[in-house]
Design a protein around this motif. Structure first.
Motif, PDB file in Angstrom:
ATOM      1  N   UNK A 241       0.820  -1.213   0.000  1.00  0.00           N
ATOM      2  CA  UNK A 241       0.000   0.000   0.000  1.00  0.00           C
ATOM      3  C   UNK A 241       0.856   1.267   0.000  1.00  0.00           C
ATOM      4  N   UNK A 242       1.954   1.261   0.777  1.00  0.00           N
ATOM      5  CA  UNK A 242       2.784   2.459   0.897  1.00  0.00           C
ATOM      6  C   UNK A 242       4.068   2.375   0.074  1.00  0.00           C
ATOM      7  N   UNK A 243       4.268   1.294  -0.668  1.00  0.00           N
ATOM      8  CA  UNK A 243       5.438   1.110  -1.533  1.00  0.00           C
ATOM      9  C   UNK A 243       6.748   1.261  -0.759  1.00  0.00           C
ATOM     10  N   UNK A 244       6.870   0.495   0.319  1.00  0.00           N
ATOM     11  CA  UNK A 244       8.074   0.531   1.143  1.00  0.00           C
ATOM     12  C   UNK A 244       8.816  -0.793   0.982  1.00  0.00           C
ATOM     13  N   UNK A 245      10.130  -0.692   0.763  1.00  0.00           N
ATOM     14  CA  UNK A 245      10.992  -1.869   0.706  1.00  0.00           C
ATOM     15  C   UNK A 245      12.002  -1.752   1.838  1.00  0.00           C
ATOM     16  N   UNK A 246      12.461  -2.906   2.333  1.00  0.00           N
ATOM     17  CA  UNK A 246      13.442  -2.923   3.420  1.00  0.00           C
ATOM     18  C   UNK A 246      14.350  -4.119   3.231  1.00  0.00           C
ATOM     19  N   UNK A 247      15.490  -4.063   3.912  1.00  0.00           N
ATOM     20  CA  UNK A 247      16.438  -5.173   3.863  1.00  0.00           C
ATOM     21  C   UNK A 247      16.931  -5.453   5.267  1.00  0.00           C
ATOM     22  N   UNK A 248      17.457  -6.644   5.469  1.00  0.00           N
ATOM     23  CA  UNK A 248      18.122  -6.962   6.735  1.00  0.00           C
ATOM     24  C   UNK A 248      19.442  -6.221   6.675  1.00  0.00           C
ATOM     25  N   UNK A 249      19.595  -5.253   7.556  1.00  0.00           N
ATOM     26  CA  UNK A 249      20.688  -4.300   7.433  1.00  0.00           C
ATOM     27  C   UNK A 249      21.882  -4.541   8.353  1.00  0.00           C
ATOM     28  N   UNK A 250      21.863  -5.616   9.119  1.00  0.00           N
ATOM     29  CA  UNK A 250      23.008  -5.935   9.977  1.00  0.00           C
ATOM     30  C   UNK A 250      23.386  -7.398   9.796  1.00  0.00           C
ATOM     31  N   UNK A 251      24.689  -7.655   9.785  1.00  0.00           N
ATOM     32  CA  UNK A 251      25.167  -9.028   9.563  1.00  0.00           C
ATOM     33  C   UNK A 251      24.774  -9.966  10.692  1.00  0.00           C
ATOM     34  N   UNK A 252      24.747  -9.477  11.912  1.00  0.00           N
ATOM     35  CA  UNK A 252      24.472 -10.338  13.072  1.00  0.00           C
ATOM     36  C   UNK A 252      22.989 -10.327  13.454  1.00  0.00           C
ATOM     37  N   UNK A 253      22.124 -10.264  12.468  1.00  0.00           N
ATOM     38  CA  UNK A 253      20.696 -10.175  12.735  1.00  0.00           C
ATOM     39  C   UNK A 253      20.153 -11.386  13.489  1.00  0.00           C
ATOM     40  N   UNK A 254      20.733 -12.565  13.261  1.00  0.00           N
ATOM     41  CA  UNK A 254      20.265 -13.768  13.956  1.00  0.00           C
ATOM     42  C   UNK A 254      20.609 -13.666  15.441  1.00  0.00           C
ATOM     43  N   UNK A 255      21.781 -13.138  15.752  1.00  0.00           N
ATOM     44  CA  UNK A 255      22.167 -12.941  17.149  1.00  0.00           C
ATOM     45  C   UNK A 255      21.223 -11.960  17.839  1.00  0.00           C
ATOM     46  N   UNK A 256      20.849 -10.896  17.143  1.00  0.00           N
ATOM     47  CA  UNK A 256      19.921  -9.919  17.713  1.00  0.00           C
ATOM     48  C   UNK A 256      18.555 -10.547  17.982  1.00  0.00           C
ATOM     49  N   UNK A 257      18.078 -11.360  17.043  1.00  0.00           N
ATOM     50  CA  UNK A 257      16.798 -12.042  17.259  1.00  0.00           C
ATOM     51  C   UNK A 257      16.889 -13.031  18.421  1.00  0.00           C
ATOM     52  N   UNK A 258      17.995 -13.774  18.496  1.00  0.00           N
ATOM     53  CA  UNK A 258      18.174 -14.742  19.585  1.00  0.00           C
ATOM     54  C   UNK A 258      18.132 -14.030  20.931  1.00  0.00           C
TER      55      UNK A 258
ATOM     56  N   UNK B  97      16.794 -16.886  23.219  1.00  0.00           N
ATOM     57  CA  UNK B  97      17.182 -18.203  22.704  1.00  0.00           C
ATOM     58  C   UNK B  97      18.689 -18.241  22.477  1.00  0.00           C
ATOM     59  N   UNK B  98      19.226 -19.442  22.427  1.00  0.00           N
ATOM     60  CA  UNK B  98      20.626 -19.588  22.022  1.00  0.00           C
ATOM     61  C   UNK B  98      20.680 -19.451  20.504  1.00  0.00           C
ATOM     62  N   UNK B  99      21.870 -19.251  19.970  1.00  0.00           N
ATOM     63  CA  UNK B  99      22.015 -19.170  18.517  1.00  0.00           C
ATOM     64  C   UNK B  99      21.539 -20.451  17.840  1.00  0.00           C
ATOM     65  N   UNK B 100      21.888 -21.588  18.437  1.00  0.00           N
ATOM     66  CA  UNK B 100      21.454 -22.874  17.872  1.00  0.00           C
ATOM     67  C   UNK B 100      19.925 -22.946  17.832  1.00  0.00           C
ATOM     68  N   UNK B 101      19.268 -22.561  18.923  1.00  0.00           N
ATOM     69  CA  UNK B 101      17.798 -22.581  18.952  1.00  0.00           C
ATOM     70  C   UNK B 101      17.213 -21.632  17.905  1.00  0.00           C
ATOM     71  N   UNK B 102      17.834 -20.449  17.772  1.00  0.00           N
ATOM     72  CA  UNK B 102      17.325 -19.470  16.812  1.00  0.00           C
ATOM     73  C   UNK B 102      17.491 -19.969  15.388  1.00  0.00           C
ATOM     74  N   UNK B 103      18.656 -20.533  15.056  1.00  0.00           N
ATOM     75  CA  UNK B 103      18.845 -21.083  13.709  1.00  0.00           C
ATOM     76  C   UNK B 103      17.878 -22.233  13.441  1.00  0.00           C
ATOM     77  N   UNK B 104      17.597 -23.050  14.453  1.00  0.00           N
ATOM     78  CA  UNK B 104      16.630 -24.135  14.300  1.00  0.00           C
ATOM     79  C   UNK B 104      15.251 -23.571  13.977  1.00  0.00           C
ATOM     80  N   UNK B 105      14.861 -22.505  14.691  1.00  0.00           N
ATOM     81  CA  UNK B 105      13.569 -21.854  14.431  1.00  0.00           C
ATOM     82  C   UNK B 105      13.522 -21.262  13.017  1.00  0.00           C
ATOM     83  N   UNK B 106      14.609 -20.615  12.605  1.00  0.00           N
ATOM     84  CA  UNK B 106      14.663 -19.996  11.277  1.00  0.00           C
ATOM     85  C   UNK B 106      14.542 -21.060  10.188  1.00  0.00           C
ATOM     86  N   UNK B 107      15.245 -22.184  10.357  1.00  0.00           N
ATOM     87  CA  UNK B 107      15.167 -23.254   9.366  1.00  0.00           C
ATOM     88  C   UNK B 107      13.791 -23.922   9.341  1.00  0.00           C
ATOM     89  N   UNK B 108      13.125 -23.951  10.484  1.00  0.00           N
ATOM     90  CA  UNK B 108      11.790 -24.561  10.553  1.00  0.00           C
ATOM     91  C   UNK B 108      10.712 -23.638   9.973  1.00  0.00           C
TER      92      UNK B 108
END
Length: 103
Positions: free
Chosen positions: A24-41, A46-57
């Motif tokens: 609707x608003x024509x907005x695009x975005x990107x994952x802008x940090x390399x350690x984004x998985x660590x930030x989500x964990x 969660x541990x990194x292993x748990x977060x990667x497991x969630x991402x793969x699932x």
């Protein structure tokens, strides 16, 4: 001719990891940090292993969430450009290097 250059721009944005987060608003975005998985964990307690497991699932779910909620690299684009960039929903593209502008 302007439409073709917008398509090229959209393809260029997609190569850099941009996805459309708002049709609707024509907005695009990107994952802008390399350690984004660590930030989500850390956010989800969660541990990194748990977060990667969630991402793969759940391919694309956490990438979409990061682009919508935490990315500071968001652009307002034209309707034509927005249509040429893939939707963020279910897009499993993670961090991609951004093209450096030529001087």
């Amino acid at each position: 001719m302007a439409k073709k250059s917008m398509i090229i721009t959209g393809e260029s944005l997609a190569r850099q990891g941009y996805c459309r987060i708002s049709k609707r608003k024509n907005i695009v975005a990107r994952i802008d940090v390399e350690n984004w998985v660590e930030l989500l964990a850390a956010h989800f307690g969660k541990t990194l292993h748990q977060m990667f497991t969630e991402i793969l699932a759940n391919p694309g779910y956490y990438e979409d969430l990061f682009r919508r909620e935490w990315s500071k690299d968001q652009l307002d684009v034209s309707l034509t450009t927005a249509r040429t960039v893939p939707s963020s929903f279910g897009c499993a593209v993670g961090y991609e290097e951004k093209d450096t502008p030529s001087a």
